[in-house]
Design a protein around this motif. Structure first.
Motif, PDB file in Angstrom:
ATOM      1  N   THR A  84      24.512  65.579  55.952  1.00  0.00           N
ATOM      2  CA  THR A  84      25.270  66.400  55.007  1.00  0.00           C
ATOM      3  C   THR A  84      25.495  65.677  53.692  1.00  0.00           C
ATOM      4  O   THR A  84      25.398  66.272  52.615  1.00  0.00           O
ATOM      5  N   VAL A  85      25.793  64.381  53.748  1.00  0.00           N
ATOM      6  CA  VAL A  85      26.127  63.624  52.538  1.00  0.00           C
ATOM      7  C   VAL A  85      24.884  63.093  51.828  1.00  0.00           C
ATOM      8  O   VAL A  85      24.795  63.110  50.597  1.00  0.00           O
ATOM      9  N   ALA A  86      23.893  62.613  52.591  1.00  0.00           N
ATOM     10  CA  ALA A  86      22.779  61.888  51.987  1.00  0.00           C
ATOM     11  C   ALA A  86      21.797  62.775  51.242  1.00  0.00           C
ATOM     12  O   ALA A  86      21.330  62.417  50.149  1.00  0.00           O
ATOM     13  N   PHE A  87      21.458  63.921  51.799  1.00  0.00           N
ATOM     14  CA  PHE A  87      20.311  64.652  51.259  1.00  0.00           C
ATOM     15  C   PHE A  87      20.570  65.347  49.923  1.00  0.00           C
ATOM     16  O   PHE A  87      19.645  65.461  49.111  1.00  0.00           O
ATOM     17  N   PRO A  88      21.780  65.773  49.609  1.00  0.00           N
ATOM     18  CA  PRO A  88      22.005  66.228  48.235  1.00  0.00           C
ATOM     19  C   PRO A  88      21.778  65.119  47.214  1.00  0.00           C
ATOM     20  O   PRO A  88      21.316  65.391  46.098  1.00  0.00           O
ATOM     21  N   LEU A  89      22.078  63.877  47.576  1.00  0.00           N
ATOM     22  CA  LEU A  89      21.843  62.751  46.670  1.00  0.00           C
ATOM     23  C   LEU A  89      20.351  62.488  46.522  1.00  0.00           C
ATOM     24  O   LEU A  89      19.844  62.317  45.407  1.00  0.00           O
ATOM     25  N   ILE A  90      19.638  62.456  47.626  1.00  0.00           N
ATOM     26  CA  ILE A  90      18.198  62.192  47.575  1.00  0.00           C
ATOM     27  C   ILE A  90      17.468  63.292  46.808  1.00  0.00           C
ATOM     28  O   ILE A  90      16.603  63.014  45.963  1.00  0.00           O
ATOM     29  N   TYR A  91      17.838  64.540  47.049  1.00  0.00           N
ATOM     30  CA  TYR A  91      17.114  65.637  46.409  1.00  0.00           C
ATOM     31  C   TYR A  91      17.582  65.916  44.988  1.00  0.00           C
ATOM     32  O   TYR A  91      16.911  66.644  44.243  1.00  0.00           O
ATOM     33  N   ALA A  92      18.687  65.291  44.571  1.00  0.00           N
ATOM     34  CA  ALA A  92      19.026  65.295  43.152  1.00  0.00           C
ATOM     35  C   ALA A  92      17.935  64.603  42.352  1.00  0.00           C
ATOM     36  O   ALA A  92      17.642  64.972  41.211  1.00  0.00           O
ATOM     37  N   VAL A  93      17.329  63.590  42.957  1.00  0.00           N
ATOM     38  CA  VAL A  93      16.231  62.873  42.301  1.00  0.00           C
ATOM     39  C   VAL A  93      15.054  63.814  42.070  1.00  0.00           C
ATOM     40  O   VAL A  93      14.501  63.880  40.958  1.00  0.00           O
ATOM     41  N   TYR A  94      14.657  64.537  43.086  1.00  0.00           N
ATOM     42  CA  TYR A  94      13.510  65.429  42.945  1.00  0.00           C
ATOM     43  C   TYR A  94      13.805  66.572  41.980  1.00  0.00           C
ATOM     44  O   TYR A  94      12.914  67.016  41.240  1.00  0.00           O
ATOM     45  N   LEU A  95      15.044  67.018  41.941  1.00  0.00           N
ATOM     46  CA  LEU A  95      15.405  68.020  40.948  1.00  0.00           C
ATOM     47  C   LEU A  95      15.249  67.447  39.549  1.00  0.00           C
ATOM     48  O   LEU A  95      14.713  68.111  38.646  1.00  0.00           O
ATOM     49  N   GLY A  96      15.680  66.206  39.352  1.00  0.00           N
ATOM     50  CA  GLY A  96      15.514  65.568  38.048  1.00  0.00           C
ATOM     51  C   GLY A  96      14.066  65.405  37.648  1.00  0.00           C
ATOM     52  O   GLY A  96      13.704  65.581  36.476  1.00  0.00           O
ATOM     53  N   VAL A  97      13.208  65.073  38.601  1.00  0.00           N
ATOM     54  CA  VAL A  97      11.773  64.967  38.325  1.00  0.00           C
ATOM     55  C   VAL A  97      11.221  66.315  37.874  1.00  0.00           C
ATOM     56  O   VAL A  97      10.458  66.402  36.899  1.00  0.00           O
ATOM     57  N   ALA A  98      11.598  67.382  38.577  1.00  0.00           N
ATOM     58  CA  ALA A  98      11.127  68.724  38.218  1.00  0.00           C
ATOM     59  C   ALA A  98      11.621  69.124  36.839  1.00  0.00           C
ATOM     60  O   ALA A  98      10.865  69.701  36.033  1.00  0.00           O
ATOM     61  N   GLU A  99      12.883  68.829  36.537  1.00  0.00           N
ATOM     62  CA  GLU A  99      13.429  69.175  35.220  1.00  0.00           C
ATOM     63  C   GLU A  99      12.683  68.447  34.109  1.00  0.00           C
ATOM     64  O   GLU A  99      12.377  69.045  33.059  1.00  0.00           O
TER      65      GLU A  99
END
Length: 390
Positions: free
Chosen positions: A248-263
């Motif tokens: 619950t805690v880790a994956f929003p942090l990890i996938y914030a990175v991939y969102l930043g890459v896409a942006e």
């Protein structure tokens, strides 16, 4: 560069700790990271120099509660920090996300579950700026490695894959499988000191994308772990309440990175496209790209909202993993469309778009991957057990 570490403000009652401005720090670091990123990518070299900057900016301890000497950043703020860092250097952001989530998890347990056992680790992170490591490739629900019971503790033998930032780490938060005398198995969890002579880092990270994360294998050969150093144990191949917190805690942090890459891929493509003749085809590609990006952003927002419920459970795992699947799916769509929108220019490394395209591919491989995620969501929908789906 201005240091953004925790400061104390005088008040009538003494000193009041002030939270670290992690978003401001990320914006300050962004130009430097962007300038360095191509060199790390081209040489498959770990972003060690960037870790120096992260420490100087107070980001290593940013997720530690203020009361324990840290920066007091909320998970949503840490997500923004990682997303902004990823705009400039996906490798720096992803490697640092692995430390960040290992800090955020005990911080959440200290804050919301009053777990006193995590306090010494959090205080040490704040005081010594130690780097925590995780091995997503080896330490998921199934467990890996071998623990042998010996007098006073355990002897550990293991090889842990995908250990991002391994050469910079101080403690690897990991586990190993112990076979009991009656034939049953359990996974014991502990921190492995990276400077121990029984711990070594391989040099095997040669990859399509995220080349600067230094996610080399870590080999543990006969490391002694005392009984008192085991944080908890669990049944392998079964979800445990602590892993519900982790997911619950880790994956929003990890996938914030991939969102930043896409942006950032989207921004590069738009900049290129604005300099070319327009037309219906260009409008169509740009519109589809922005629609996909908005879907990824909304999905990630739902992941953060799940954390903010502060109720880790099978249901929160499902919600986060649905968000993880959607960020990955739409993020991959964004970089595909960005390449097409930019046209032939996207093929040149100097533009930075092909690096974002490659880095985004990593979103496919973190748990829960597409098959298990769909099965987990399907079982939840049908009211069936999910304890063995991972």
């Amino acid at each position: 560069m201005r240091s953004l570490e925790n400061i104390a403000t005088a008040s009538a009652g003494g000193t009041i700790p002030v939270a670290t401005d992690v978003v401001g720090a990320a914006h300050e670091l962004a130009p430097i990271l962007a300038e360095r990123a191509p060199k790390f990518d081209e040489s498959d070299r770990f972003v060690a120099e960037n870790y120096v900057l992260l420490k100087e900016a107070g980001l290593v301890q940013a997720g530690v509660p203020l009361e324990l000497g840290g920066g007091g950043a909320e998970v949503s703020e840490l997500c923004d920090m990682l997303r902004i860092l990823a705009h400039s250097c996906g490798s720096t952001a992803l490697a640092f996300a692995m430390h960040t989530h290992q800090v955020a998890i005990p911080a959440w347990r200290w804050r919301h579950q009053k777990v006193a056992a995590v306090e010494p680790l959090l205080k040490r992170i704040a005081a010594e700026k130690i780097i925590l490591l995780s091995s997503g490739g080896s330490d998921w629900i199934g467990g890996s490695g071998k623990a042998e019971k010996v007098d006073g503790g355990y002897r550990i033998t293991a090889r842990k894959a995908f250990t991002s930032g391994a050469v910079a780490g101080d403690i690897l938060m990991t586990g190993a499988i112990l076979c009991e005398e009656d034939g049953t198995e359990k996974v014991i969890h502990f921190g492995a000191p990276m400077r121990a002579p029984e711990v070594s880092v391989m040099d095997n990270w040669r990859t399509l994308g995220m080349r600067g994360t230094g996610s080399n294998d870590v080999v543990i050969d006969g490391l002694f772990i005392p009984d008192a150093a085991v944080s908890f144990s669990r049944t392998p191949r079964q979800w445990h309440p602590v892993f519900q917190i982790i997911a619950t805690v880790a994956f929003p942090l990890i996938y914030a990175v991939y969102l930043g890459v896409a942006e950032s891929a989207r921004d590069i493509a738009v900049e290129i496209a604005r300099k070319k003749p327009g037309g219906e085809g260009v409008l169509n590609l740009a519109g589809r790209m922005d629609t996909a990006l908005r879907a990824a952003q909304m999905a990630h927002r739902s992941m953060i909202e799940t954390i903010e419920r502060n109720a880790p459970s099978a249901e929160s795992v499902n919600d986060v993993m649905i968000g993880r699947a959607l960020v990955a799916r739409h993020g991959l769509e964004v970089v595909d469309l960005a390449m097409e929108l930019a046209g032939g220019a996207s093929f040149y490394r100097e533009r930075g778009l092909e690096r974002r395209f490659r880095d985004m591919q990593g979103a496919r491989f973190h748990p829960l991957q597409a098959g298990p995620q769909a099965q987990y969501a399907g079982a939840m929908a049908l009211g069936l057990p999910v304890n063995g789906i991972f």
